[in-house]
Design a protein around this motif. Structure first.
Motif, short mmCIF file in Angstrom:
data_model
loop_
_atom_site.label_atom_id
_atom_site.label_comp_id
_atom_site.label_asym_id
_atom_site.label_seq_id
_atom_site.Cartn_x
_atom_site.Cartn_y
_atom_site.Cartn_z
N LYS A 79 0.85 -1.19 0.00
CA LYS A 79 0.00 0.00 0.00
C LYS A 79 0.88 1.24 0.00
CE LYS A 79 -4.00 -1.91 2.49
NZ LYS A 79 -4.87 -1.76 3.68
N GLN A 80 0.57 2.16 -0.90
CA GLN A 80 1.23 3.45 -0.91
C GLN A 80 0.46 4.39 0.01
OE1 GLN A 80 4.08 3.99 -2.34
NE2 GLN A 80 4.20 1.99 -3.33
N GLN A 81 1.06 4.75 1.16
CA GLN A 81 0.34 5.50 2.17
C GLN A 81 0.30 7.00 1.89
OE1 GLN A 81 0.78 3.41 6.27
NE2 GLN A 81 2.84 3.60 5.44
N ASN A 82 1.16 7.50 1.00
CA ASN A 82 1.18 8.93 0.73
C ASN A 82 0.22 9.34 -0.37
OD1 ASN A 82 2.57 7.68 -1.32
ND2 ASN A 82 4.01 9.35 -1.62
N SER A 83 -0.51 8.39 -0.92
CA SER A 83 -1.43 8.69 -2.00
C SER A 83 -2.84 8.83 -1.46
CB SER A 83 -1.39 7.57 -3.06
OG SER A 83 -2.36 7.78 -4.06
N THR A 127 -3.62 -1.03 -3.99
CA THR A 127 -3.22 -2.29 -3.38
C THR A 127 -2.97 -3.33 -4.46
OG1 THR A 127 -4.53 -1.81 -1.44
CG2 THR A 127 -3.86 -4.09 -1.76
N VAL A 128 -1.80 -3.96 -4.42
CA VAL A 128 -1.46 -4.99 -5.39
C VAL A 128 -1.09 -6.25 -4.63
CG1 VAL A 128 0.08 -5.67 -7.25
CG2 VAL A 128 -0.62 -3.27 -7.03
N THR A 129 -1.78 -7.34 -4.90
CA THR A 129 -1.51 -8.61 -4.25
C THR A 129 -1.12 -9.63 -5.30
OG1 THR A 129 -3.14 -8.12 -2.56
CG2 THR A 129 -2.41 -10.41 -2.75
N ILE A 130 0.03 -10.24 -5.15
CA ILE A 130 0.51 -11.26 -6.08
C ILE A 130 0.55 -12.59 -5.35
CG2 ILE A 130 2.39 -11.96 -7.61
CD1 ILE A 130 1.06 -9.37 -8.42
N ILE A 131 -0.16 -13.60 -5.88
CA ILE A 131 -0.12 -14.92 -5.27
C ILE A 131 1.22 -15.57 -5.57
CG2 ILE A 131 -2.62 -15.16 -5.50
CD1 ILE A 131 -2.13 -17.11 -7.79
N SER A 132 1.60 -16.52 -4.74
CA SER A 132 2.88 -17.20 -4.94
C SER A 132 2.74 -18.31 -5.97
CB SER A 132 3.35 -17.79 -3.61
OG SER A 132 2.48 -18.83 -3.19
N SER A 133 3.87 -18.80 -6.44
CA SER A 133 3.86 -19.90 -7.41
C SER A 133 3.27 -21.16 -6.79
CB SER A 133 5.29 -20.18 -7.90
OG SER A 133 6.14 -20.51 -6.81
N GLU A 134 3.48 -21.33 -5.46
CA GLU A 134 2.92 -22.49 -4.77
C GLU A 134 1.40 -22.43 -4.77
OE1 GLU A 134 2.75 -26.07 -2.93
OE2 GLU A 134 4.54 -25.07 -3.71
N GLU A 135 0.84 -21.24 -4.55
CA GLU A 135 -0.61 -21.08 -4.58
C GLU A 135 -1.14 -21.34 -5.98
OE1 GLU A 135 -1.96 -17.85 -1.33
OE2 GLU A 135 -0.48 -17.11 -2.75
N ALA A 136 -0.41 -20.88 -6.99
CA ALA A 136 -0.84 -21.12 -8.38
C ALA A 136 -0.86 -22.62 -8.67
CB ALA A 136 0.11 -20.40 -9.34
N LYS A 137 0.14 -23.35 -8.17
CA LYS A 137 0.16 -24.81 -8.39
C LYS A 137 -1.04 -25.48 -7.73
CE LYS A 137 4.37 -25.64 -6.88
NZ LYS A 137 5.58 -26.40 -6.54
N GLN A 138 -1.37 -25.05 -6.51
CA GLN A 138 -2.49 -25.65 -5.80
C GLN A 138 -3.80 -25.38 -6.52
OE1 GLN A 138 -2.13 -27.80 -3.36
NE2 GLN A 138 0.10 -27.47 -3.48
N ILE A 139 -3.95 -24.19 -7.09
CA ILE A 139 -5.16 -23.87 -7.84
C ILE A 139 -5.30 -24.79 -9.05
CG2 ILE A 139 -6.26 -22.09 -9.27
CD1 ILE A 139 -5.04 -20.02 -7.37
N ALA A 140 -4.19 -24.99 -9.76
CA ALA A 140 -4.23 -25.87 -10.93
C ALA A 140 -4.49 -27.32 -10.53
CB ALA A 140 -2.92 -25.76 -11.70
N LEU A 141 -3.86 -27.78 -9.44
CA LEU A 141 -4.05 -29.16 -8.99
C LEU A 141 -5.46 -29.42 -8.49
CD1 LEU A 141 -0.64 -29.75 -7.14
CD2 LEU A 141 -1.43 -30.89 -9.23
N SER A 142 -6.16 -28.36 -8.08
CA SER A 142 -7.56 -28.54 -7.67
C SER A 142 -8.46 -28.86 -8.86
CB SER A 142 -8.06 -27.26 -6.97
OG SER A 142 -8.17 -26.19 -7.88
N GLN A 143 -7.96 -28.58 -10.07
CA GLN A 143 -8.74 -28.86 -11.27
C GLN A 143 -8.29 -30.16 -11.95
OE1 GLN A 143 -11.34 -26.80 -12.12
NE2 GLN A 143 -10.81 -25.77 -10.19
N LEU A 144 -7.01 -30.50 -11.80
CA LEU A 144 -6.49 -31.71 -12.43
C LEU A 144 -5.42 -32.30 -11.53
CD1 LEU A 144 -6.20 -33.67 -14.82
CD2 LEU A 144 -4.54 -32.07 -15.81
N ILE A 145 -5.67 -33.52 -11.06
CA ILE A 145 -4.70 -34.20 -10.20
C ILE A 145 -3.61 -34.81 -11.07
CG2 ILE A 145 -4.37 -36.07 -8.55
CD1 ILE A 145 -7.22 -35.67 -7.64
N GLY A 146 -2.38 -34.54 -10.70
CA GLY A 146 -1.26 -35.07 -11.46
C GLY A 146 0.05 -34.50 -10.97
N THR A 147 1.05 -34.52 -11.84
CA THR A 147 2.38 -34.02 -11.50
C THR A 147 2.60 -32.67 -12.17
OG1 THR A 147 3.24 -36.28 -11.38
CG2 THR A 147 4.85 -34.50 -11.59
#
Length: 256
Positions: A164-168, A173-193
């Motif tokens: 958060k830029q407090q002087n503005s 607000t910018v939120t970036i998910i981690s690569s681990e979270e991205a993997k879990q999202i994909a694995l929730s749709q297709l189980i595999g490696t």
């Protein structure tokens, strides 16, 4: 030298001695230099005011950072090492304390880890027991920026970061998910490696490409790095590939 002269010299010496002694007493009484609190004195201040037990204490930049347990609750204190004033008091989130039996890092270990990775001042560290993945929520300020980090309490990995830029006048607000979270999202749709995870930057926050090799299907998921939503899925069935290979083989045999 007459006796009178000797008497006068003795009197002058006595007066000088008394004057020096008085000056020394005044300096000791009114101008004594203050020394920084020792670790033991800082602990005594908190124990006298709040009770409980001190779990950890660290001094940095003339501030004592102390974690205290009281009535099964954890509190973070910041104490001025020169004046003894309590600068900040934060209660650890909820009634939950870190489960050290699960190899969870302590608050001080997280603080030390971040001091080597992040710029700015750490204002609070709160423990959050989220299912099988315990986390710490950390707030850091640097100039006009407030950062909120979510950190894996076991590995110390930064899972997400909110800035958060407090002087503005309008807070962005910018939120970036981690690569681990991205993997879990994909694995929730297709189980595999998970074969590969690639982050692509873009003006809207970017996206992840997650490639998964499933039992009967291979798919590549395009996931928005800000919202975590799946933008697109490109897949290929293994059976279709095998059928295509079989048809090609039959065609070659027919040609022979």
């Amino acid at each position: 030298m007459t006796s009178y002269t000797k008497w006068m010299i003795s009197l002058v010496i006595l007066m000088i001695t008394v004057t020096v002694f008085v000056i020394w007493l005044i300096q000791e009484r009114f101008f004594e230099t203050t020394e920084d609190l020792t670790v033991h004195e800082a602990e005594e201040i908190i124990m006298n005011l709040y009770g409980g037990s001190v779990e950890s204490i660290e001094e940095k930049n003339d501030i004592y950072y102390m974690t205290v347990l009281r009535n099964n609750l954890a509190y973070d204190f910041q104490i001025d090492s020169e004046t003894g004033n309590i600068l900040q008091l934060n209660k650890v989130d909820g009634n939950k304390l870190p489960d050290m039996s699960a190899n969870v890092k302590t608050i001080e270990e997280i603080r030390t880890l971040l001091n080597g990775q992040q710029k700015g001042t750490i204002h609070s560290i709160s423990y959050q027991d989220v299912g099988e993945q315990p986390q710490y929520a950390v707030e850091i300020t640097e100039q006009e920026t407030l950062k909120t980090l979510i950190i894996n309490a076991i590995t110390g990995e930064i899972l997400s970061e909110k800035v958060k830029q407090q002087n503005s006048s309008a807070t962005h607000t910018v939120t970036i998910i981690s690569s681990e979270e991205a993997k879990q999202i994909a694995l929730s749709q297709l189980i595999g490696t998970v074969e590969d995870v690639v982050y692509e930057d873009a003006s809207d926050g970017g996206y992840y490409l997650v490639e998964i090799d499933g039992e009967n299907q291979e798919a590549t998921f395009q996931i928005n790095a800000v919202t975590g939503k799946i933008i697109s899925v490109s897949n290929q069935d293994d059976d279709d590939d095998e059928d295509s290979d079989s048809e090609d083989s039959r065609d070659e045999n027919d040609d022979d």
